[in-house]
Design an enzyme around this catalytic site. Structure first.
Site, PDB file in Angstrom:
ATOM      1  N   VAL B 411       0.828  -1.167   0.137  1.00  0.00           N
ATOM      2  CA  VAL B 411       0.054  -0.070   0.010  1.00  0.00           C
ATOM      3  C   VAL B 411       0.768   1.197  -0.129  1.00  0.00           C
ATOM      4  O   VAL B 411       0.183   2.204  -0.063  1.00  0.00           O
ATOM      5  CB  VAL B 411      -0.973  -0.144   1.184  1.00  0.00           C
ATOM      6  CG1 VAL B 411      -2.094  -0.965   1.151  1.00  0.00           C
ATOM      7  CG2 VAL B 411      -0.322   0.011   2.760  1.00  0.00           C
ATOM      8  N   HIS B 412       2.233   1.076   0.035  1.00  0.00           N
ATOM      9  CA  HIS B 412       3.253   2.160   0.199  1.00  0.00           C
ATOM     10  C   HIS B 412       3.808   2.309  -1.235  1.00  0.00           C
ATOM     11  O   HIS B 412       4.696   1.723  -1.581  1.00  0.00           O
ATOM     12  CB  HIS B 412       4.184   2.017   0.976  1.00  0.00           C
ATOM     13  CG  HIS B 412       3.482   1.828   2.454  1.00  0.00           C
ATOM     14  ND1 HIS B 412       4.344   1.257   3.419  1.00  0.00           N
ATOM     15  CD2 HIS B 412       2.494   2.264   2.900  1.00  0.00           C
ATOM     16  CE1 HIS B 412       3.654   1.367   4.563  1.00  0.00           C
ATOM     17  NE2 HIS B 412       2.330   1.889   4.317  1.00  0.00           N
ATOM     18  N   LEU B 413       3.583   3.584  -2.307  1.00  0.00           N
ATOM     19  CA  LEU B 413       3.897   3.681  -3.358  1.00  0.00           C
ATOM     20  C   LEU B 413       4.711   4.883  -3.356  1.00  0.00           C
ATOM     21  O   LEU B 413       4.025   5.885  -3.088  1.00  0.00           O
ATOM     22  CB  LEU B 413       2.982   3.490  -4.517  1.00  0.00           C
ATOM     23  CG  LEU B 413       1.954   2.363  -4.355  1.00  0.00           C
ATOM     24  CD1 LEU B 413       0.732   2.591  -4.760  1.00  0.00           C
ATOM     25  CD2 LEU B 413       2.594   1.108  -5.300  1.00  0.00           C
TER      26      LEU B 413
END
Lengths: 113, 476
Positions: B411-413
């Site tokens: 979920v971390h981009l």
């Protein structure tokens, strides 16, 4: 406009057969609702991926005319080929998430619980 | 002939980058128009982490994937407030080492650690960032207890939450962008246009002057502006720039925190369907971190699907099951590519061999934590995974694990338009102006030079405030 990802298209037929094998006790109305959900979500996949899913679904539909449909589903269930193996994985993930979020007391074989 | 708007500054996107930017610029007296592709959904209108939320507030219904071996599923918010409306609200400052690495590696000017931490103070005050004042959820408590039993470092991650109706974790009210920075921006005169997508910017010799948009009914909209600040997230900011003819390093350096998951069954009810654990295990950080995920019955079924024939009987015990993750700091990189004829970009990501090894090691260590926490059975999420009941089963898990057989997600981009004054490694200058342009800016997770090893939204909001203030000063 009808597409290969509709519930009554090759993608939907594949999803239905997969669910009959993996959740054999899922009642017909729930299976139809689940297939409709999975098809709806397949239409939402990002364009480049949707093109790939559509291509695979069409290929599945063609293969079912040549080979026994259950053998096609059995192959796609078990294959670990890159990308090809993702079709069954995607259907299973969406379907199982939907079934247990909607009917949490469903049994492991899909029974109404 | 469609609708037309004029403004001083067009801000594309209303999430952790766009909302603070809009508030700073509007409060400085600029005429700001914020365009958000998704709808405005009030907090509480949708059950958190439900399929309905994915339908209404996630991009592509949550079905977004970075192709690779393995492919990595990711999610992005697509609504007013962006990801802050749908994520767990966990907040962690970047470490001083991370800030130094960014400053030195990308030649970022005016990036003193003390100044950055002061911005974090400001964000924390605006968002009421705090730890849970009362009881934690059972699933969070289990993670804490497991780490404590092993003597492994762990702590509680603060969240942007208030607790006006009780002290317990489940009574928290999320202080996302629709409750904080967006109302501030609107109060200062900013206009927010939802359900409208920016298709491309018209750029002439490095100067952008118009945006072409599509509204919810498919109608054309145009916006003329003096400056544009793109805050559409690490996937869609570079995609929009590429569709507008801007290339260079844009979209080339996608960085993520890949995660693998497991479900753990305890001897009593631990499941909380609409909240996530707040404890994390940091013994192996920043290489590896362990935390908890949303765990409603649908998500538990999802966690079991990779080895369904082995694990399916567990689903009837879902009230006793919670889902946990192991996240790694990856050395791999990915790419975002806008393709002609497609609304969505093609996203790819390549894990390194080291990444795949660390994922396996992480899953084994997370399983250890679960056993130490009293789990009766642990269900790792990969094909052919065994059910783990004791330490002897851990060896089987390690033998069978393969990253290509695992459900890897993130979920971390970030890092697709990295900032800095070194054009060999950066795509925008030290304050987010895209190289080769005089008025196209980026101000979101795309600017972070690499993955910070912690939840990145603290970094995103602090960078957004910093760059927005700089923008206002330059206009004066």
């Amino acid at each position: 406009m009808r597409t290969a990802l509709d519930p009554d298209g090759p993608f939907g037929r594949f999803a239905e057969r997969l669910l009959m094998l993996e959740l054999p006790d899922l009642p017909d109305d729930r299976r139809a609702s689940t297939v409709a959900f999975v098809s709806h979500r397949a239409h939402q996949v990002p364009g480049p991926l949707r093109a790939g899913v559509t291509l695979l679904s069409v290929a599945t539909g063609v293969a079912e005319r040549v080979v026994e449909p259950d053998r096609v589903v059995a192959f796609l269930r078990s294959t670990e080929l890159p990308l090809v193996g993702e079709l069954a994985r995607m259907v299973r993930s969406l379907a199982f998430a939907y079934v247990w979020e909607t009917w949490p007391s469903t049994t492991p074989t899909g029974g109404a619980g | 002939m469609g609708t037309h708007h004029d403004c001083d500054v067009l801000i594309v996107g209303s999430g952790a980058g766009g909302a603070p930017t809009a508030a700073v610029l509007a409060e400085a007296g600029l005429d700001v128009l914020v365009v958000e592709e998704g709808p405005w959904v009030d907090q509480g209108a949708v059950t958190p982490f439900s399929l309905e939320q994915m339908e209404r507030q996630y991009r592509n219904g949550g079905l977004t994937v970075a192709l690779g071996r393995p492919s990595i599923a990711y999610t992005e918010g697509r609504c007013a407030g962006g990801g802050t409306e749908v994520n767990s609200g966990l907040y962690r400052r970047p470490s001083e080492q991370t800030l130094e690495r960014w400053r030195e590696g990308w030649a970022i000017r005016d990036f003193a650690t003390g100044d950055f931490m002061a911005l974090c103070d400001e964000v924390e005050s605006a968002l009421s960032v705090q730890t849970v004042p009362g009881r934690h959820t059972p699933a969070s408590e289990r993670l804490r207890a497991g780490a404590a039993a092993l003597g492994w470092a762990h702590d509680e991650i603060p969240r942007w939450m208030t607790y006006p109706e009780g002290d317990d974790a489940e009574s928290g009210q999320r202080q996302s962008m629709t409750r904080t920075y967006l109302p501030r921006a609107i109060a200062a005169g900013a206009r927010v246009l939802t359900d409208t997508r920016v298709d491309r910017l018209i750029v002439d010799r490095g100067h952008a002057f118009r945006a072409e948009l599509t509204d919810a009914e498919g109608g054309p909209v145009t916006v003329d502006f003096a400056d544009v600040i793109v805050c559409a997230g690490a996937i869609h900011s570079p995609a929009l720039l590429q569709r507008s003819g801007l290339r260079g390093l844009i979209g080339r350096g996608l960085a993520v925190h890949p995660t693998v998951k497991l479900a753990a069954r305890f001897g009593e009810a631990v499941n909380v369907s609409d909240d996530v654990p707040v404890h994390q295990v940091k013994e192996f950080a920043p290489e590896l971190s362990f935390g908890g995920s949303a765990s409603h019955p649908g998500l538990i079924a999802l966690a079991l699907t990779d080895a369904w024939s082995t694990m399916r009987d567990a689903i009837t015990a879902w009230p006793e099951i919670a889902v946990y993750y192991a996240a790694i700091t990856s050395q791999g990189r990915g790419r975002v590519q806008a393709l002609p004829g497609f609304r969505d970009p093609l996203v790819t990501y390549r894990l390194t061999r080291r990444d795949r090894d660390v994922l396996g090691r992480g899953l084994a260590r997370l399983t250890q934590v679960m056993l130490a926490a009293g789990a009766r059975e642990v269900y790792p999420s990969f094909r052919h995974a065994p059910i783990v009941r004791n330490r002897a089963d851990l060896a089987t898990l390690s033998d069978r694990f393969s990253a290509t057989a695992a459900s890897v997600m993130t979920v971390h981009l970030c890092s697709t338009v990295p900032m800095g004054d070194d054009p060999e490694v950066a795509a925008a200058d030290s304050h987010g102006r895209v190289f080769g342009t005089d008025n196209v800016h980026v101000n979101d997770a795309s600017l972070l030079p690499d993955a910070p090893g912690v939840n990145p939204q603290a970094s995103v909001m602090a960078v957004a405030l910093r760059n927005a203030r700089r923008f206002v000063e330059a206009r004066r």
